[in-house]
Motif scaffolding. Structure first.
Motif, PDB file in Angstrom:
ATOM      1  N   LEU A 103       0.837  -1.203   0.000  1.00 28.32           N
ATOM      2  CA  LEU A 103       0.000   0.000   0.000  1.00 28.32           C
ATOM      3  C   LEU A 103       0.872   1.254   0.000  1.00 28.32           C
ATOM      4  CD1 LEU A 103      -2.689   1.576   0.302  1.00 28.32           C
ATOM      5  CD2 LEU A 103      -2.361   1.355   2.771  1.00 28.32           C
ATOM      6  N   ILE A 104       1.876   1.277   0.840  1.00 28.34           N
ATOM      7  CA  ILE A 104       2.743   2.453   0.927  1.00 28.34           C
ATOM      8  C   ILE A 104       3.444   2.693  -0.412  1.00 28.34           C
ATOM      9  CG2 ILE A 104       4.830   3.363   2.025  1.00 28.34           C
ATOM     10  CD1 ILE A 104       3.830   2.002   4.618  1.00 28.34           C
ATOM     11  N   GLU A 105       3.903   1.608  -1.040  1.00 26.00           N
ATOM     12  CA  GLU A 105       4.543   1.753  -2.352  1.00 26.00           C
ATOM     13  C   GLU A 105       3.571   2.311  -3.379  1.00 26.00           C
ATOM     14  OE1 GLU A 105       5.971  -2.190  -3.131  1.00 26.00           O
ATOM     15  OE2 GLU A 105       7.659  -1.989  -1.734  1.00 26.00           O
ATOM     16  N   LYS A 106       2.332   1.815  -3.372  1.00 26.05           N
ATOM     17  CA  LYS A 106       1.328   2.313  -4.317  1.00 26.05           C
ATOM     18  C   LYS A 106       0.986   3.775  -4.040  1.00 26.05           C
ATOM     19  CE  LYS A 106      -0.992  -2.025  -5.463  1.00 26.05           C
ATOM     20  NZ  LYS A 106      -2.243  -2.791  -5.378  1.00 26.05           N
ATOM     21  N   LYS A 166      -0.568   9.795  -8.496  1.00 23.63           N
ATOM     22  CA  LYS A 166      -0.426  11.110  -9.128  1.00 23.63           C
ATOM     23  C   LYS A 166      -1.422  12.144  -8.613  1.00 23.63           C
ATOM     24  CE  LYS A 166       2.525   9.503 -12.235  1.00 23.63           C
ATOM     25  NZ  LYS A 166       3.811   9.242 -11.710  1.00 23.63           N
ATOM     26  N   SER A 167      -2.515  11.681  -8.011  1.00 21.78           N
ATOM     27  CA  SER A 167      -3.534  12.623  -7.564  1.00 21.78           C
ATOM     28  C   SER A 167      -4.139  12.156  -6.249  1.00 21.78           C
ATOM     29  CB  SER A 167      -4.642  12.740  -8.624  1.00 21.78           C
ATOM     30  OG  SER A 167      -5.359  11.519  -8.701  1.00 21.78           O
ATOM     31  N   PRO A 168      -4.755  13.077  -5.515  1.00 23.33           N
ATOM     32  CA  PRO A 168      -5.414  12.683  -4.267  1.00 23.33           C
ATOM     33  C   PRO A 168      -6.548  11.684  -4.501  1.00 23.33           C
ATOM     34  CG  PRO A 168      -5.161  15.068  -4.359  1.00 23.33           C
ATOM     35  CD  PRO A 168      -4.740  14.523  -5.691  1.00 23.33           C
ATOM     36  N   GLU A 169      -7.246  11.816  -5.627  1.00 25.93           N
ATOM     37  CA  GLU A 169      -8.337  10.889  -5.930  1.00 25.93           C
ATOM     38  C   GLU A 169      -7.809   9.463  -6.107  1.00 25.93           C
ATOM     39  OE1 GLU A 169      -7.865  13.719  -7.798  1.00 25.93           O
ATOM     40  OE2 GLU A 169      -9.465  14.923  -6.914  1.00 25.93           O
ATOM     41  N   GLN A 170      -6.700   9.345  -6.809  1.00 22.77           N
ATOM     42  CA  GLN A 170      -6.087   8.041  -7.016  1.00 22.77           C
ATOM     43  C   GLN A 170      -5.602   7.461  -5.681  1.00 22.77           C
ATOM     44  OE1 GLN A 170      -2.639   8.065  -9.586  1.00 22.77           O
ATOM     45  NE2 GLN A 170      -2.829   5.865 -10.034  1.00 22.77           N
ATOM     46  N   ALA A 171      -5.036   8.297  -4.831  1.00 26.04           N
ATOM     47  CA  ALA A 171      -4.577   7.854  -3.516  1.00 26.04           C
ATOM     48  C   ALA A 171      -5.765   7.395  -2.669  1.00 26.04           C
ATOM     49  CB  ALA A 171      -3.829   8.972  -2.802  1.00 26.04           C
ATOM     50  N   PHE A 172      -6.855   8.133  -2.724  1.00 20.37           N
ATOM     51  CA  PHE A 172      -8.044   7.763  -1.969  1.00 20.37           C
ATOM     52  C   PHE A 172      -8.599   6.422  -2.457  1.00 20.37           C
ATOM     53  CE2 PHE A 172     -12.641   7.797  -1.258  1.00 20.37           C
ATOM     54  CZ  PHE A 172     -12.664   7.975   0.125  1.00 20.37           C
ATOM     55  N   GLU A 173      -8.645   6.242  -3.773  1.00 19.11           N
ATOM     56  CA  GLU A 173      -9.144   4.992  -4.339  1.00 19.11           C
ATOM     57  C   GLU A 173      -8.244   3.819  -3.939  1.00 19.11           C
ATOM     58  OE1 GLU A 173     -11.449   2.253  -6.196  1.00 19.11           O
ATOM     59  OE2 GLU A 173     -11.957   4.354  -5.873  1.00 19.11           O
TER      60      GLU A 173
END
Length: 110
Positions: A51-54, A59-66
């Protein structure tokens, strides 16, 4: 006819044998539970590392949230499955530890 001493001696031996069988069952059951806990901990740590690596490569907060939402759902499901498995292992442990005493309890309750 058996003397009270012989009867007591026989009962003591039966109890000692039952106790040893029970301790053996407890030892095996606890070892199984410990192995299962170690495996689950290792797997959880590896999943957290992934998870930390991903998250580091998002690239974006939305991608991080997903990414985090997917991880959270999988982690919750894995936890529930593992908790259920631990419950079953502890129930089996109790049953196996009690088995050696069933005959003695049956004699007393008759």
């Amino acid at each position: 006819m058996a003397t009270p001493f012989e009867t007591l001696n026989k009962s003591s031996k039966e109890f000692a044998n039952s106790a040893m069988k029970s301790v053996s069952a407890l030892t095996q059951g606890l070892q199984t539970i410990a192995n299962e806990a170690a495996d689950y901990s290792k797997q959880s740590f590896e999943e957290g590392t992934k998870l930390i690596e991903k998250l580091a490569s998002t690239k974006s907060p939305e991608q991080a949230f997903e990414t985090h939402s997917v991880f959270s759902k999988k982690a919750y499901e894995a936890f529930i499955a593992q908790a259920t498995k631990f419950g079953e292992l502890y129930a089996d442990l109790a049953k196996e530890a009690y088995k050696p005493y069933e005959a003695a309890v049956a004699k007393v309750t008759k």
